[in-house]
Design a protein around this motif. Structure first.
Motif, short mmCIF file in Angstrom:
data_model
loop_
_atom_site.label_atom_id
_atom_site.label_comp_id
_atom_site.label_asym_id
_atom_site.label_seq_id
_atom_site.Cartn_x
_atom_site.Cartn_y
_atom_site.Cartn_z
N ARG A 77 -98.40 -8.74 29.78
CA ARG A 77 -97.71 -7.62 29.40
C ARG A 77 -98.37 -7.05 28.03
O ARG A 77 -97.51 -6.28 27.37
CB ARG A 77 -96.12 -7.31 29.49
N ALA A 80 -98.37 -3.31 26.59
CA ALA A 80 -97.30 -2.39 26.49
C ALA A 80 -96.90 -2.24 25.17
O ALA A 80 -96.80 -3.21 24.29
CB ALA A 80 -96.09 -3.14 27.32
N GLU A 85 -92.19 1.38 27.90
CA GLU A 85 -92.99 0.54 28.79
C GLU A 85 -92.44 -0.77 28.73
O GLU A 85 -92.30 -1.36 29.74
CB GLU A 85 -94.38 0.45 28.11
N HIS A 88 -89.47 -0.96 31.02
CA HIS A 88 -90.25 -1.00 32.48
C HIS A 88 -90.50 -2.49 33.03
O HIS A 88 -90.14 -2.95 33.97
CB HIS A 88 -91.21 0.03 32.74
N HIS A 89 -91.11 -3.09 32.20
CA HIS A 89 -91.66 -4.49 32.32
C HIS A 89 -90.53 -5.20 32.55
O HIS A 89 -90.64 -6.38 33.21
CB HIS A 89 -92.82 -4.79 31.33
N GLU A 92 -89.08 -4.91 35.90
CA GLU A 92 -89.96 -5.45 36.75
C GLU A 92 -89.93 -7.00 36.62
O GLU A 92 -89.82 -7.82 37.83
CB GLU A 92 -91.30 -5.10 36.54
N HIS A 93 -89.78 -7.63 35.69
CA HIS A 93 -89.57 -9.09 35.68
C HIS A 93 -88.26 -9.36 36.46
O HIS A 93 -88.12 -10.28 37.29
CB HIS A 93 -89.38 -9.41 34.16
N SER A 108 -92.93 -13.22 31.20
CA SER A 108 -93.72 -11.84 30.69
C SER A 108 -93.84 -11.87 29.42
O SER A 108 -93.19 -12.06 28.43
CB SER A 108 -92.57 -10.75 31.09
#
Length: 372
Positions: A77, A80, A85, A88-89, A92-93, A108
């Motif tokens: 990542r 980012a 951003e 968001h990641h 998702e992690h 991440s």
């Protein structure tokens, strides 16, 4: 050690363990030295980053769960930049790590610190933690370890807490923006209600715990490069919840309540009521995670797995650094095989380190990098 020297040491290790690289070691060393001379830093390739993150886990001397180091899923990542951003990641992690209860190790890796720009950070020590509120009578609603951090995020605008298990918001801090609060979507947080197979009174305590421990305030160091925001997780060992988080006096301090549910005599220490309550609470934690379909390990199995890891590493010609006080479980340590050994407590890199940027009110609980 200078950045160039640490970079060379890492690259030699990477090529020794992965000799079939598209760029030969000599050429790669030349590229990295040139980048450091020009800018004071360099950029890892995706392969180098993944290897470095996995070996950092392999070198983590406080972690008993390193048998699985090579299965770590590495999410790159580094590009980012905005708080949105990054949030968001991080979400998702959690989604990938939770995996519908079949929890898998994930890291991440966000942008590193560079000479001209500081890296993003998350002030939280884990992505999921519960709030703590000190009442007027001195008692605490929630997790007592997070009273100060809860007050910090309330000053930043968070409304809460209202119960003993309110998930704290994330504080994301980047070079271009002031620290910002972000909540975590409830559907990304797998929580397990704590019940006991034989004592329904424990069920009535209304306990629960989140299933994925994502450490978020430790610095990943690979080849002289620091990645302050590199959240990572494994899965829980039951004693972390049942013998520490719910039990420590500066956390939830629940042993007296569990003892009352079990009808134990707490009038004197010689009844060993603390020990008996502790074991039954750990029985409840393991039982509850299994019922919920959430992956968890027990300290006896994990102790044997650690010695399997030690044997595998020795066959590869590598010693295993370990901190005895963290490897030995907090319950029944003397009857686990990891108790009766000495360990090399060396600091090897790549590795994870406590971030040296302290935040007012932020908790500094650092330890095992893939379970806590």
């Amino acid at each position: 050690m200078a950045v160039a020297d640490e970079a060379e040491e890492f690259l030699r290790q990477f090529h020794a363990e992965h000799p079939s690289q598209p760029v030969p070691l000599g050429r790669r060393l030349h590229q990295v030295r040139a980048a450091i001379d020009a800018a004071g830093t360099y950029r890892h390739t995706p392969g180098e980053l993944a290897f470095g993150a996995r070996v950092a886990w392999r070198n983590s001397r406080r972690c008993i769960g390193r048998l699985y180091w090579n299965s770590l899923r590495v999410l790159d990542r580094r590009d980012a930049t905005t708080p949105e951003e990054i949030h968001h990641h991080l979400c998702e992690h959690l989604r990938q790590a939770t995996n519908l209860g079949r929890i898998r190790p994930v890291i991440s890796v966000f942008a590193p610190d560079t000479p001209g720009r500081r890296a993003p950070r998350v002030w939280n020590d884990q992505l999921i933690r519960y709030a703590g509120l000190r009442r007027d009578d001195g008692t605490v609603l929630g997790d007592a370890a997070y009273v100060d951090f809860t007050e910090l995020v309330r000053r930043l605008g968070w409304q809460g807490p209202s119960g003993p298990f309110d998930v704290l918001p994330l504080v994301i801090d980047t070079a271009d923006d002031k620290p910002q609060l972000f909540g975590l979507p409830r559907d990304l947080i797998l929580e397990v209600p704590i019940t006991h197979p034989d004592c329904p009174r424990i069920d009535d305590l209304g306990l629960r715990w989140h299933a994925v421990p994502v450490i978020s305030n430790m610095r990943l160091r690979i080849g002289g490069i620091d990645y302050p925001l590199a959240p990572f997780n494994g899965w829980y060992m039951g004693t972390e919840i049942g013998a520490r988080n719910l039990v420590d006096e500066d956390r939830y301090n629940l042993l007296p309540s569990v003892a009352a549910c079990l009808g134990l005599d707490t009038s004197r220490e010689s009844t060993l009521w603390r020990d008996r309550a502790l074991v039954e609470l750990n029985v409840a934690v393991l039982h509850s995670f299994h019922v919920a379909g959430a992956r968890i390990s027990n300290h006896h199995t994990e102790s044997r797995n650690f010695l399997t890891h030690v044997g595998k590493e020795q066959r590869h010609g590598r010693s295993v650094p370990a901190d005895w006080s963290w490897i030995v479980p907090p319950v029944s340590g003397g009857i686990t095989p990891v108790f009766h050994r000495y360990y090399d407590d060396a600091d090897r890199r790549p590795n994870f380190y406590p971030d040296d940027r302290e935040r007012d009110g932020a908790s500094g609980q650092n330890g095992c990098p893939v379970r806590h």
